[in-house]
Design an enzyme around this catalytic site. Structure first.
Site, PDB file in Angstrom:
ATOM      1  N   THR A   1       0.808  -1.223   0.000  1.00  0.00           N
ATOM      2  CA  THR A   1       0.000   0.000   0.000  1.00  0.00           C
ATOM      3  C   THR A   1       0.843   1.276   0.000  1.00  0.00           C
ATOM      4  O   THR A   1       0.291   2.379   0.086  1.00  0.00           O
ATOM      5  CB  THR A   1      -0.915   0.008   1.235  1.00  0.00           C
ATOM      6  OG1 THR A   1      -0.127  -0.232   2.409  1.00  0.00           O
ATOM      7  CG2 THR A   1      -1.975  -1.085   1.125  1.00  0.00           C
ATOM      8  N   GLU A   2       2.149   1.159  -0.131  1.00  0.00           N
ATOM      9  CA  GLU A   2       3.024   2.333  -0.006  1.00  0.00           C
ATOM     10  C   GLU A   2       2.672   3.446  -0.993  1.00  0.00           C
ATOM     11  O   GLU A   2       2.615   4.626  -0.617  1.00  0.00           O
ATOM     12  CB  GLU A   2       4.490   1.920  -0.197  1.00  0.00           C
ATOM     13  CG  GLU A   2       5.087   1.134   0.954  1.00  0.00           C
ATOM     14  CD  GLU A   2       4.887  -0.365   0.820  1.00  0.00           C
ATOM     15  OE1 GLU A   2       5.549  -1.110   1.554  1.00  0.00           O
ATOM     16  OE2 GLU A   2       4.055  -0.803  -0.018  1.00  0.00           O
ATOM     17  N   VAL A   3       2.454   3.068  -2.277  1.00  0.00           N
ATOM     18  CA  VAL A   3       2.205   4.117  -3.276  1.00  0.00           C
ATOM     19  C   VAL A   3       0.936   4.903  -2.966  1.00  0.00           C
ATOM     20  O   VAL A   3       0.801   6.052  -3.399  1.00  0.00           O
ATOM     21  CB  VAL A   3       2.114   3.518  -4.702  1.00  0.00           C
ATOM     22  CG1 VAL A   3       3.474   3.042  -5.163  1.00  0.00           C
ATOM     23  CG2 VAL A   3       1.081   2.405  -4.786  1.00  0.00           C
TER      24      VAL A   3
ATOM     25  N   ILE B   1       0.049   6.040  -0.116  1.00  0.00           N
ATOM     26  CA  ILE B   1       0.298   7.102   0.874  1.00  0.00           C
ATOM     27  C   ILE B   1       1.505   7.955   0.485  1.00  0.00           C
ATOM     28  O   ILE B   1       2.006   8.723   1.297  1.00  0.00           O
ATOM     29  CB  ILE B   1       0.470   6.539   2.300  1.00  0.00           C
ATOM     30  CG1 ILE B   1       1.682   5.601   2.383  1.00  0.00           C
ATOM     31  CG2 ILE B   1      -0.802   5.852   2.776  1.00  0.00           C
ATOM     32  CD1 ILE B   1       2.090   5.288   3.827  1.00  0.00           C
TER      33      ILE B   1
END
Length: 245
Positions: free
Chosen positions: A122-124, A126
Site C-alpha cells: 500500500t506504499e504508493v 500514501i
C-alpha cells in the site's frame, strides 16, 4: 512496559508473536527493537532449532507505524537479521499483511498462511515506495507479479501470494500445513541447517550489500516528502489524498 513480542517454545521451536494489536502490529520503533532482541536471543540459544514468527489479532502487520516509524536503518537491520539468523525462520500468517509486513514475510525462510489472509503493498497510496522491503522481496518473488502489486497497491489473496513466491504454502488450516516443515527441521542437524540456509540466502544478502544504502536513503527522502505528508495525513483522517482522480 507492555510486552509486544510474545514468546513460547515447543520441542526446540521458538514462537515469536507480534503482539501490538492496538496498532495492528504496525512496525513501530519499539516493535522492531523488541523483535530484533528476541531474534538475537534465539540465534544464540543452542536449544532453539527453528523460529516461527506469527501474530495475535487479525493482522500480521499493518506496515510501518505512521506515528512512531522505525528508522530505515533499523528496519534494514531487522530484515537482514532474519535472513542471516543461523536458524530457519518460518512465518505463520492467519490475517492481513500490508506494506512493511510483507518485508518480514520475504525475509523469512518459509512462509505459510491461512485461507483468510490478505496482502497488499500500500506504499504508493500514501506517497512512498516499498524501498527497504525490496531487499528481501526482489530476489525471492516473481518480477511481473511484483510490478503489478507494487504499482497498484491492489489486495491479493494467499493463492496468488504462493504463485508470486511470497508464500511457501497456503491452506485452510495453516498449522496443518506448517507441521511437516517443523517436523523436518526437528529431524535435521543444526549445523547442517545453518549451512544450508547460508546457501539459500547468499543471493538475498548480495542484494543487501549492494542496495541497502541507496534504498535506505530513498525511503528517508520519500517519507519526508510533501506527498508522503499528505498521504499519511489522509490515511489517518480516513479520506482520499489530494492526488486521487
Amino acid at each position: 512496559m507492555t510486552t509486544i513480542i510474545g514468546r513460547s517454545r515447543t520441542r526446540g521451536v521458538e514462537t515469536l508473536s507480534l503482539d501490538a494489536t492496538g496498532t495492528r502490529n504496525a512496525l513501530s520503533a519499539r516493535l522492531v527493537a523488541g523483535l530484533a532482541d528476541a531474534l538475537a536471543e534465539c540465534g544464540k540459544d543452542p536449544d532453539v532449532r527453528a523460529v516461527v514468527l506469527t501474530h495475535t489479532g487479525n493482522t500480521f502487520s499493518a506496515g510501518a507505524d505512521l506515528r512512531e516509524p522505525p528508522h530505515p536503518d533499523a528496519l534494514v537491520a531487522l530484515l537482514r537479521q532474519l535472513v542471516e539468523l543461523p536458524k530457519p525462520v518460518l512465518a505463520r500468517v492467519t490475517g492481513h499483511v500490508r506494506a512493511g509486513g510483507l518485508g518480514l514475510l520475504a525475509a523469512c525462510d518459509l512462509a505459510f498462511a491461512g485461507s483468510t489472509a490478505t496482502f497488499a503493498f500500500t506504499e504508493v497510496r500514501i506517497g512512498v515506495a516499498p524501498a527497504v522491503i525490496s531487499l528481501p522481496l526482489l530476489p525471492r518473488t516473481d518480477p511481473r507479479a511484483l510490478a503489478r502489486y507494487y504499482l497498484t497497491g491492489e489486495r491479493f489473496g494467499p493463492e496468488e501470494a504462493v504463485r508470486t513466491g511470497l508464500l511457501t504454502a497456503a491452506a485452510a488450516d495453516v498449522d496443518e500445513a506448517l507441521a511437516p516443515a517443523l517436523e523436518g527441521l526437528r529431524r535435521s542437524a543444526p549445523e547442517a541447517l545453518a549451512e544450508t540456509k547460508r546457501l539459500l540466502t547468499a543471493r538475498v544478502l548480495e542484494t543487501f550489500d549492494r542496495d541497502a544504502a541507496d534504498l535506505t536513503a530513498l525511503s528517508a527522502r520519500l517519507f519526508a516528502s510533501d506527498q508522503a505528508r499528505e498521504g499519511m495525513t489522509a490515511f489517518l483522517e480516513k479520506r482520499d489524498p489530494a492526488w486521487v482522480v
